[in-house]
Design a protein around this motif. Structure first.
Motif, short mmCIF file in Angstrom:
data_model
loop_
_atom_site.label_atom_id
_atom_site.label_comp_id
_atom_site.label_asym_id
_atom_site.label_seq_id
_atom_site.Cartn_x
_atom_site.Cartn_y
_atom_site.Cartn_z
N ARG A 87 31.67 31.02 14.17
CA ARG A 87 31.70 32.04 15.23
C ARG A 87 30.35 32.23 15.91
O ARG A 87 30.29 32.65 17.06
N PHE A 88 29.26 31.94 15.21
CA PHE A 88 27.93 32.24 15.74
C PHE A 88 27.11 30.95 15.88
O PHE A 88 27.46 29.91 15.31
N ASP A 89 26.03 31.06 16.62
CA ASP A 89 25.12 29.93 16.77
C ASP A 89 24.53 29.56 15.40
O ASP A 89 23.91 30.39 14.74
N ARG A 90 24.76 28.32 14.99
CA ARG A 90 24.39 27.93 13.62
C ARG A 90 22.88 27.91 13.41
O ARG A 90 22.39 28.23 12.32
N ARG A 91 22.13 27.54 14.43
CA ARG A 91 20.67 27.55 14.29
C ARG A 91 20.18 28.98 14.05
O ARG A 91 19.38 29.22 13.14
N ARG A 92 20.64 29.92 14.86
CA ARG A 92 20.20 31.31 14.69
C ARG A 92 20.64 31.86 13.34
O ARG A 92 19.91 32.62 12.69
N LEU A 93 21.83 31.46 12.91
CA LEU A 93 22.33 31.91 11.61
C LEU A 93 21.41 31.42 10.49
O LEU A 93 21.05 32.19 9.58
N MET A 94 21.00 30.16 10.55
CA MET A 94 20.12 29.61 9.52
C MET A 94 18.73 30.26 9.57
O MET A 94 18.11 30.49 8.54
N ILE A 95 18.27 30.58 10.78
CA ILE A 95 16.97 31.26 10.91
C ILE A 95 17.03 32.63 10.26
O ILE A 95 16.11 33.02 9.51
N VAL A 96 18.10 33.38 10.51
CA VAL A 96 18.25 34.70 9.89
C VAL A 96 18.29 34.59 8.37
O VAL A 96 17.66 35.37 7.64
N CYS A 97 19.02 33.59 7.87
CA CYS A 97 19.12 33.41 6.41
C CYS A 97 17.76 33.08 5.80
O CYS A 97 17.39 33.60 4.74
N ALA A 130 21.37 34.67 -2.87
CA ALA A 130 22.57 33.84 -3.03
C ALA A 130 23.49 33.98 -1.83
O ALA A 130 24.09 32.99 -1.37
N ALA A 131 23.63 35.19 -1.30
CA ALA A 131 24.48 35.38 -0.12
C ALA A 131 23.91 34.62 1.07
O ALA A 131 24.65 33.93 1.80
N ALA A 132 22.60 34.72 1.28
CA ALA A 132 21.98 34.00 2.40
C ALA A 132 22.09 32.49 2.22
O ALA A 132 22.33 31.75 3.18
N THR A 133 21.96 32.02 0.98
CA THR A 133 22.06 30.58 0.72
C THR A 133 23.47 30.08 0.97
O THR A 133 23.67 28.97 1.48
N ALA A 134 24.48 30.88 0.60
CA ALA A 134 25.86 30.48 0.85
C ALA A 134 26.11 30.30 2.34
O ALA A 134 26.75 29.32 2.77
N VAL A 135 25.60 31.23 3.15
CA VAL A 135 25.78 31.13 4.60
C VAL A 135 24.98 29.94 5.15
O VAL A 135 25.49 29.15 5.96
#
Length: 416
Positions: A87-97, A130-135
């Motif tokens: 649903r979201f931009d994957r690069r931004r998602l990984m940056i947030v994580c 762990a939650a951030a790593t899963a995402v």
């Protein structure tokens, strides 16, 4: 019949002819290198966290609780992670994580330095990480298809497998060394690894997903859409039935063999050496995976690997009271990356980009849940029976995967 949208990597393949080396693929190499570092930091912390809790509380049960909290969080977050990755931009998602993981592990390192790291804080850091790593890992899996050419998917997945086994070899000894020098060092080192991963992700130029021109369904409907596609596709259904028993069998066999060797009086040094042999087998297998895949048709390759793994695990079970058991099991581990590379590369090829995250997360949830149950199953079996008959349960599980690979229309449909 309408054709599915062509990914940028597919279009590039059509334009440029023979594929250059993956090492010359700047964006994939950035993502892979960043994850090497963050995975190494995670492997260091995986050893250091129970040592920290044990040192502070003297309770093995509380040390185990920390590990369980991280594992349960990963499993719970898998399906939501797939929805987020689509649903979201994957690069931004990984940056947030990466920002979140950097913050929580820097906080833990500071707390250890100031003697303020109580068990509640440690558990909170583990759960958040762990939650951030899963995402992050789900988004990373889903992004590979956008960074490499279709004919390089198997090599890319194999390279990720090599990364996993490499950090398994290097991370725990490094974590133990740093913990011995200063208790905060593994956690501060992990925070640094996330900083470097963050820098690598920020430097990737290509988009990590195709455009999303229309708004999708809500979160619940989005997850259901992914599951319907997964269960409706013959190959992906077969992948579920193969991946879950294989993961349970490998985790259970290694865990059971470690216990069996200790019960037989084998020295801790030799038990640790057996673990190193397993990891080396996987690392070498990851490097050999692309060559094996080129020499055999994919259906033949998967079927052969599953049956060979079942036989090797059975031999290892019969030798379970001696260190020699590590040899056939290491040979089975050697074959694992080839199977994973072929199966997950084909999954990436047959799954539309807008469903990648949800399909990957569902497969990883099934495989991870099965692996999580394996130590408990191994312990219960060893409590009831002697090692050889107890461990034969695991090659029987692999036989389920082998029968599926032999007769499944989804596996037979895999492209050459």
């Amino acid at each position: 019949m309408s054709r599915p949208p062509v990914s940028e990597s597919a279009a590039e393949a059509a334009r440029t002819g023979p594929a250059p080396s993956l090492w010359r693929n700047r964006d994939f190499t950035l993502l892979w290198s960043g994850q090497c570092l963050s995975d190494l930091g995670g492997a260091m912390v995986e050893l250091a966290l129970p040592l920290l809790v044990l040192q502070q509380t003297g309770s093995p049960a509380r040390a185990g609780l920390v590990g369980t909290a991280g594992l349960v969080t990963t499993l719970v977050c898998r399906l939501p992670a797939g929805v987020l990755a689509d649903r979201f931009d994957r690069r931004r998602l990984m940056i947030v994580c990466d920002l979140l993981r950097l913050a929580v592990y820097a906080l833990l390192g500071w707390a250890v330095l100031t003697d303020a790291a109580g068990v509640p804080l440690i558990v909170a850091v583990v759960v958040a990480g762990a939650a951030a790593t899963a995402v992050f890992s789900t988004a990373e899996h889903a992004s590979v298809r956008s960074l490499v050419r279709p004919d390089q998917l198997t090599s890319a997945v194999a390279r990720n497998e090599a990364r996993t086994y490499g950090v398994t070899l290097a991370g725990p000894p490094l974590g133990g060394l740093l913990f011995g020098i200063g208790r905060a060092l593994p956690f501060l080192g992990n925070a640094l690894s996330f900083l470097l991963s963050l820098a690598a992700v920020c430097c990737i130029r290509r988009p990590l997903q195709q455009a999303r021109p229309q708004a999708g369904p809500g979160a619940g409907g989005s997850a259901a859409q992914g599951l319907r596609f997964l269960l409706g596709h013959p190959f992906l259904r077969a992948l579920l039935v193969i991946a879950a028993p294989l993961n349970m069998a490998f985790t259970g066999m290694i865990f059971a063999m470690t216990l069996a060797l200790r019960r037989a009086g084998v020295s801790p040094f030799l038990v640790g050496l057996a673990g190193t042999i397993f990891a080396l087998g996987g690392l070498l297998g990851a490097f050999a995976a692309p060559a094996l895949q080129r020499r055999l048709r994919l259906p033949v390759l998967i079927t052969l690997l599953c049956w060979t793994t079942a036989v090797l695990m059975a031999v290892g079970a019969l030798l379970s009271s001696t260190v020699l058991a590590a040899v056939p099991l290491a040979a089975a581990v050697f074959l694992g990356p080839t199977a994973n590379a072929a199966l997950f590369a084909h999954q990436a090829a047959v799954t539309p980009d807008h469903l990648q995250g949800r399909v990957v997360s569902a497969v990883l949830l099934a495989a991870g849940s099965a692996a999580a149950l394996a130590p408990a199953l191994a312990g219960a079996l060893l409590a009831r029976w002697s090692p050889a008959p107890a461990m034969l349960v695991f090659p029987l599980l692999v036989t389920v995967a082998a029968v599926t690979a032999t007769f499944s229309k989804g596996i037979r449909s895999m492209s050459v």
